[in-house]
Design an enzyme around this catalytic site. Structure first.
Site, PDB file in Angstrom:
ATOM      1  N   LYS A  79       0.849  -1.380  -0.019  1.00 36.72           N
ATOM      2  CA  LYS A  79       0.102   0.081  -0.052  1.00 36.72           C
ATOM      3  C   LYS A  79       0.906   1.118   0.037  1.00 36.72           C
ATOM      4  O   LYS A  79       2.069   1.127   0.794  1.00 36.72           O
ATOM      5  CB  LYS A  79      -0.799   0.017   1.451  1.00 36.72           C
ATOM      6  N   SER A 154      -9.701   2.008   2.648  1.00 33.32           N
ATOM      7  CA  SER A 154      -8.936   2.880   1.825  1.00 33.32           C
ATOM      8  C   SER A 154      -7.784   1.823   1.044  1.00 33.32           C
ATOM      9  O   SER A 154      -7.093   2.468  -0.032  1.00 33.32           O
ATOM     10  CB  SER A 154      -8.030   3.679   2.703  1.00 33.32           C
ATOM     11  N   SER A 178     -10.033  -0.348   6.680  1.00 36.34           N
ATOM     12  CA  SER A 178      -9.621  -0.154   5.460  1.00 36.34           C
ATOM     13  C   SER A 178      -8.726  -1.682   4.789  1.00 36.34           C
ATOM     14  O   SER A 178      -8.362  -1.637   3.637  1.00 36.34           O
ATOM     15  CB  SER A 178      -8.479   0.730   5.385  1.00 36.34           C
TER      16      SER A 178
HETATM   17  N1  GLN Z   1     -13.442   4.196   6.144  1.00 36.70           N
HETATM   18  C1  GLN Z   1     -12.862   4.774   7.177  1.00 36.70           C
HETATM   19  C2  GLN Z   1     -12.321   6.283   7.255  1.00 36.70           C
HETATM   20  O1  GLN Z   1     -12.448   6.756   6.233  1.00 36.70           O
HETATM   21  C3  GLN Z   1     -11.755   3.634   7.485  1.00 36.70           C
HETATM   22  C4  GLN Z   1     -10.638   4.064   6.823  1.00 36.70           C
HETATM   23  C5  GLN Z   1      -9.278   3.538   7.276  1.00 36.70           C
HETATM   24  O2  GLN Z   1      -9.413   2.309   7.915  1.00 36.70           O
HETATM   25  N2  GLN Z   1      -8.202   4.068   6.928  1.00 36.70           N
HETATM   26  O3  GLN Z   1     -11.833   6.677   7.986  1.00 36.70           O
END
Ligand code: GLN
Length: 492
Positions: A79, A154, A178
């Protein structure tokens, strides 16, 4: 061989050891697939072909000498939130468009030390804020199962790359879902470890008390192999835990599903917005686990309604603090011709950050401001503790807790949900991070549009082996994890 991308991590490891193919052949095979198929999926931000081939040759030499690590020569994608020395790390942001880290994240360093080959860096929502990967400055990534749909976020690039067979495994990070939600949207297995199990050093910080790296792969077995590499204490991360690391691969058959008590939270299956197909597939998977000997126990998790508001105060508050370092002076993007220092700060940050990141900085700064700190931030911290206690109470009577990973399957690209609609989609994943618990997503079938559905299992602290083992045994008895998107069947 034309089907090297079909092999599991165990099969790749054995094939390399027995010299059925070399790491160079395997790496070239993946690079060819990326060149041919990724223009449709757009999972990679950076492909590091030259470096990958050099790493592959080094792995081949180690394999020949007979003292290579089990994963030596196996490719992976990181990532783009993990710092990689000499390779761009963007975190999906214009702010870091040209950022080249002078050091490797611990996860990256460990992968390198094991001889894994870095194919490149994969796309993500800007600074890991989002659930679709559309918040990336680089542009949207497609879901391999339906190219007009999002891969989730994400860690959407990680999920899409593995689901399209453009990498056998990938790293992801999970601050509020995410790893689990994109794994769910793309039909993969993804593990969010206990907070402190995987080092956060060199992982660009979103919300430091919630962030945790982990593996995304096609099966629990594949995840276990990568966990064996990346888990462990790191003196460079003060919240990393100095606790013995399991051998996750050796433990894959360690937990008996027979007699396992699986908690089914009443509140979770009555959530408004839970898609009927998702509910049905998750219930079928639980029935299957029951057939394998598990005992389903209805439980109460009374704090469910508090998950979204609590997370969306704490995460932005920490983000606003973490992102203050991007000021146009020390890091990344700087605006043109600033008239004075204030103008430099203001314009660098307004031009360098995207809309969602700015929204969170505003919410977080507000929640932390002197007049509102007690009413919002302190209160959210107290509720966070209640959420954790709710789980600990549940674990007195059950071994693991089951839930969907997301209330729906993958959204269409450009669906343009409002921020609050988007946040509500995180209902099933956020509490795990607030409590610091481990949880796993496993694919359990498809909805009426042939999009993958995921089951989430939440474990008590340090139960990664148990979670991987349960899913591994489920995967020995089902074949959802072997299904491939049509695009993954294409040959390069
Ligand atoms: N969708 C969640 C957010 O926007 C989780 C994102 C994540 O785990 N990095 O914060």
């Amino acid at each position: 061989m034309t089907d090297l991308h079909r092999l599991s991590i165990r099969e790749l490891s054995e094939g390399l050891k027995q010299a059925q193919f070399s790491s160079r052949e395997l790496t070239e095979h993946y690079l060819k697939r990326i060149a041919k198929i990724d223009p449709k999926v757009k999972s990679y931000v950076t492909v590091t072909a030259e470096q990958a081939l050099a790493e592959a040759d080094a792995a081949d030499a180690a394999l020949k000498s007979g003292n290579a690590h089990a994963l030596a020569g196996i490719p992976l994608a990181h990532k783009d939130i993990f710092c990689t020395r000499g390779i761009k790390t963007t975190a999906g942001s214009k702010m870091l468009d040209n950022f080249i880290s002078p050091y490797d994240a611990t996860v990256v360093a460990k992968a390198k030390a094991a001889g894994l080959v870095t194919l490149g860096k994969v796309n993500m929502d800007e600074f890991a804020m989002g659930s679709t990967s559309e918040n990336s400055y680089i542009g949207a990534t497609s879901n391999p199962w339906a190219l007009d749909h999002v891969p989730g976020g994400s860690s959407g690039g990680s999920a899409a790359a593995v689901a399209a067979d453009l990498a056998p495994i990938a790293t992801g990070t999970d601050t509020g879902g995410s790893i689990r939600q994109p794994a769910s949207f793309c039909g993969l297995t993804g593990l969010k470890p206990t907070y402190g199990r995987v080092s956060r050093f060199g992982m660009i910080a979103y919300a430091s008390s919630l962030d945790q790296g982990g593996p995304m792969a096609r099966s629990a077995e594949d995840c276990a192999y990568l966990m064996n590499v990346i888990a462990g204490h790191d003196a460079k991360d003060s919240t990393s835990i100095n606790k013995e690391v399991d051998d996750y691969v050796a433990n894959l058959n360690g937990t008996a599903v027979k007699g396992l008590r699986i908690g089914i939270p009443k509140q979770y299956f009555n959530v408004a917005g839970l898609d009927a197909d998702v509910k049905a597939r998750v219930e079928e998977s639980l029935k299957k686990l029951e057939d394998m000997g598990a005992i389903l126990v209805e439980i109460d998790l009374n704090m469910t309604e508090a998950y979204v508001p609590t997370y969306y105060l704490i995460a932005p508050a920490e983000a606003s603090s973490n992102l203050s370092r991007f000021d146009g002076v020390r890091y990344g993007y700087r605006c043109e011709n600033p008239v004075d220092l204030m103008d430099l700060y203001k314009r660098s940050r307004s031009e360098g950050f995207g809309a969602e990141v700015q929204r969170r900085i505003l919410i977080g700064t507000y929640a932390l401001s002197a007049g509102y700190y007690d009413a919002y931030y302190v209160k959210a911290q107290k509720v966070r503790r209640l959420i954790q206690q709710d789980f600990l109470k549940a674990f007195e009577s059950v071994d693991v807790i089951a839930a969907p990973s997301a209330p729906t399957t993958a959204y269409k690209i450009g669906a343009n949900l409002s921020p609050t609609e988007m946040y509500l989609g995180d209902i099933y994943t956020l509490a795990v991070n607030l409590a610091g618990l481990p949880a796993i997503n496993a694919p359990v079938g498809f909805d009426k549009d042939s999009l993958p559905v995921g089951l989430q299992l939440i474990g008590n602290y340090w139960s990664e082996s148990q979670l991987l083992s349960i899913v591994h045994q489920y995967q020995q008895n089902t074949d959802w994890h072997t299904k491939r998107a049509a695009i993954a069947e294409e040959n390069a």
